[in-house]
Design a protein around this motif. Structure first.
Motif, mmCIF file in Angstrom:
data_model
loop_
_atom_site.group_PDB
_atom_site.id
_atom_site.type_symbol
_atom_site.label_atom_id
_atom_site.label_comp_id
_atom_site.label_asym_id
_atom_site.label_seq_id
_atom_site.Cartn_x
_atom_site.Cartn_y
_atom_site.Cartn_z
ATOM 1 N N UNK A 188 1.001 -1.317 0.129
ATOM 2 C CA UNK A 188 -0.081 -0.116 -0.016
ATOM 3 C C UNK A 188 0.969 1.074 0.108
ATOM 4 N N UNK A 189 0.323 2.515 -0.754
ATOM 5 C CA UNK A 189 1.245 3.590 -0.924
ATOM 6 C C UNK A 189 0.151 4.765 -0.664
ATOM 7 N N UNK A 190 0.742 5.785 0.076
ATOM 8 C CA UNK A 190 0.094 6.869 0.039
ATOM 9 C C UNK A 190 0.853 8.108 -0.682
ATOM 10 N N UNK A 191 -0.100 8.553 -1.473
ATOM 11 C CA UNK A 191 0.493 9.923 -2.260
ATOM 12 C C UNK A 191 -0.137 11.115 -1.770
ATOM 13 N N UNK A 192 0.801 12.100 -1.275
ATOM 14 C CA UNK A 192 0.523 13.123 -0.366
ATOM 15 C C UNK A 192 1.310 14.223 -0.791
ATOM 16 N N UNK A 193 0.816 15.298 -0.508
ATOM 17 C CA UNK A 193 1.614 16.567 -0.575
ATOM 18 C C UNK A 193 2.555 16.780 0.733
ATOM 19 N N UNK A 194 3.796 16.834 0.579
ATOM 20 C CA UNK A 194 4.500 16.905 1.493
ATOM 21 C C UNK A 194 5.035 18.153 1.878
ATOM 22 N N UNK A 195 4.562 18.729 3.195
ATOM 23 C CA UNK A 195 4.706 20.087 3.593
ATOM 24 C C UNK A 195 6.311 20.650 3.454
ATOM 25 N N UNK A 196 7.399 19.649 3.885
ATOM 26 C CA UNK A 196 8.707 19.963 4.072
ATOM 27 C C UNK A 196 9.212 19.996 2.414
ATOM 28 N N UNK A 197 8.891 18.995 1.569
ATOM 29 C CA UNK A 197 9.542 19.222 0.468
ATOM 30 C C UNK A 197 8.531 20.119 -0.618
ATOM 31 N N UNK A 198 7.491 20.517 -0.140
ATOM 32 C CA UNK A 198 6.522 21.387 -1.116
ATOM 33 C C UNK A 198 6.390 20.736 -2.316
ATOM 34 N N UNK A 199 5.960 19.296 -2.355
ATOM 35 C CA UNK A 199 5.804 18.607 -3.477
ATOM 36 C C UNK A 199 5.027 17.586 -3.267
ATOM 37 N N UNK A 208 5.535 3.560 7.573
ATOM 38 C CA UNK A 208 5.222 4.851 8.342
ATOM 39 C C UNK A 208 4.736 4.299 9.701
ATOM 40 N N UNK A 209 5.033 5.013 10.709
ATOM 41 C CA UNK A 209 4.821 4.814 12.055
ATOM 42 C C UNK A 209 4.386 6.004 12.885
ATOM 43 N N UNK A 210 3.615 5.807 14.056
ATOM 44 C CA UNK A 210 3.288 7.044 14.683
ATOM 45 C C UNK A 210 2.294 7.875 13.841
ATOM 46 N N UNK A 211 1.491 7.482 13.190
ATOM 47 C CA UNK A 211 0.518 8.252 12.510
ATOM 48 C C UNK A 211 -0.322 9.073 13.362
ATOM 49 N N UNK A 212 -0.675 10.312 13.252
ATOM 50 C CA UNK A 212 -1.341 11.325 14.266
ATOM 51 C C UNK A 212 -1.924 12.341 13.264
ATOM 52 N N UNK A 213 -3.309 12.625 13.376
ATOM 53 C CA UNK A 213 -4.028 13.616 12.662
ATOM 54 C C UNK A 213 -3.893 14.964 13.226
ATOM 55 N N UNK A 214 -3.123 16.013 12.718
ATOM 56 C CA UNK A 214 -3.010 17.145 13.424
ATOM 57 C C UNK A 214 -3.899 18.008 13.489
ATOM 58 N N UNK A 215 -4.031 19.268 14.034
ATOM 59 C CA UNK A 215 -4.849 20.569 13.979
ATOM 60 C C UNK A 215 -4.513 21.413 12.704
ATOM 61 N N UNK A 216 -3.442 21.249 12.268
ATOM 62 C CA UNK A 216 -3.207 22.034 11.016
ATOM 63 C C UNK A 216 -4.107 21.849 9.743
ATOM 64 N N UNK A 217 -5.148 22.526 9.394
ATOM 65 C CA UNK A 217 -5.993 22.443 7.996
ATOM 66 C C UNK A 217 -4.890 22.127 6.860
ATOM 67 N N UNK A 218 -5.507 21.108 5.799
ATOM 68 C CA UNK A 218 -4.662 20.814 4.584
ATOM 69 C C UNK A 218 -4.392 22.014 3.758
ATOM 70 N N UNK A 219 -3.174 22.080 3.223
ATOM 71 C CA UNK A 219 -2.803 23.384 2.793
ATOM 72 C C UNK A 219 -3.326 23.367 1.269
ATOM 73 N N UNK A 220 -3.343 24.710 0.796
ATOM 74 C CA UNK A 220 -3.916 24.977 -0.372
ATOM 75 C C UNK A 220 -3.471 24.320 -1.457
#
Length: 331
Positions: A188-199, A208-220
């Motif tokens: 299984x793979x997750x395709x996602x917008x990486x905040x650190x890489x901006x891509x 992946x481990x320690x998954x946690x939904x943050x309070x930060x809204x998804x970026x535009x």
């Protein structure tokens, strides 16, 4: 009721009666929201409808028929003879079971929000098969909890944070906006917008481990990104590896070939260039193409696969089994 409306009503009523072996006039009227007498009139019309035979004249077998005793005495409808409609192709029980299993799989994906529609389609497949499909269930796996967390991130439009283990054995905290969950073979793979890489990056769930939904809204940026159809995308830093493989195996490496030229070596084998993030991913690819692919070059790539194969043989000799192919970082 106009003739066109009558036809539309009959076209809806006949499949409904086919799905119900026996139904009361009152229940049919309630289902369609019409007076019971309108149902009775429609049933009488169905009983004198049909398709003419080769003689262009109506014979008994060319007309619909109903259980008249039940209709006249008990106010129940049961079609006893169907014309033309029952000749339409139907899925076999095995085909319906396979499709239902696939739909169960899809309904578990985070981006599949309209599960009621999927459930309705599965019910229709069960009723419409030529025989009752075998009961199937897509088993739960070890990644269900991770998938549930990703699903919650998508549903709440909040970013997802997790620790990711890369190919060098380094663990790094990443924050992303999940866009799509996909599977390739058993992975299984997750395709996602990486905040650190901006891509957009692709992550393997089992790394992946320690998954946690943050309070930060998804970026535009994440919301506006358009995902390509292929799971893996070439990068300027990717390694090029030349493979020679059976033409029948080409669909298995489509995600890695991209726009690479395909050069025929003989009537059955083709040489292609694949783009990979690292040689660890190459051993994984070759392991999944056992007996179908040969690494032609570069020399480092051949040496990497040769070392991995040698380690596998050594492990088998000592009873340890084959080593797991290396896995790579997110792209």
């Amino acid at each position: 009721m106009h003739a066109q409306d009558k036809l539309a009503f009959l076209l809806s009523l006949v499949p409904y009666l086919m799905d119900h072996d026996r139904v009361s006039v009152a229940d049919a009227a309630a289902h369609f929201g019409v007076p019971p007498e309108q149902i009775r009139q429609a049933v009488r019309l169905i009983a004198v409808s049909g398709v003419p035979g080769e003689t262009t004249q109506y014979q008994h077998d060319d007309l619909f028929d109903i259980d008249w005793d039940a209709f006249e005495q008990d106010d129940e409808i049961a079609i006893t003879h169907l014309v033309a409609i029952d000749e339409s192709p139907r899925f076999s029980a095995r085909e319906a079971a396979a499709l239902i299993a696939g739909l169960q799989y899809l309904s578990g994906l985070p981006e599949q929000a309209d599960r009621d529609v999927v459930g309705s389609l599965m019910a229709k497949l069960s009723r419409g098969a030529s025989a009752a499909p075998s009961e199937v269930a897509v088993g739960s796996g070890d990644l269900d909890e991770a998938l549930a967390t990703i699903r919650r991130s998508v549903a709440t439009a909040r970013s997802l944070a997790f620790d990711y283990l890369n190919a060098r054995g380094e663990r790094e905290r990443r924050t992303v906006d999940p866009l799509r969950v996909e599977s390739l073979d058993a992975d299984w793979y997750v395709r996602a917008w990486d905040h650190g890489r901006q891509a957009v990056r692709t992550f393997r769930l089992d790394r992946m481990s320690g998954l946690d939904v943050t309070d930060e809204p998804a970026s535009a940026e994440g919301r506006d990104v358009v995902l390509p159809e292929t799971l893996f995308q070439a990068s300027p830093d990717d390694l090029s590896v030349e493979l020679e493989l059976s033409e029948a195996a080409l669909p298995l490496v489509d995600d890695w070939i991209g726009g690479s030229e395909r050069r025929r070596v003989d009537p059955d084998r083709v040489r292609v260039t694949v783009r990979l993030a690292h040689y660890g991913a190459l051993t994984r690819l070759v392991a999944g193409l056992a007996g179908l692919a040969t690494v032609v070059g570069p020399p480092d790539a051949r040496a990497t696969v040769e070392r991995w194969a040698g380690d596998a043989l050594a492990n088998y000799a000592t009873g340890g089994g084959s080593p797991s192919p290396a896995t790579g970082p997110a792209r």
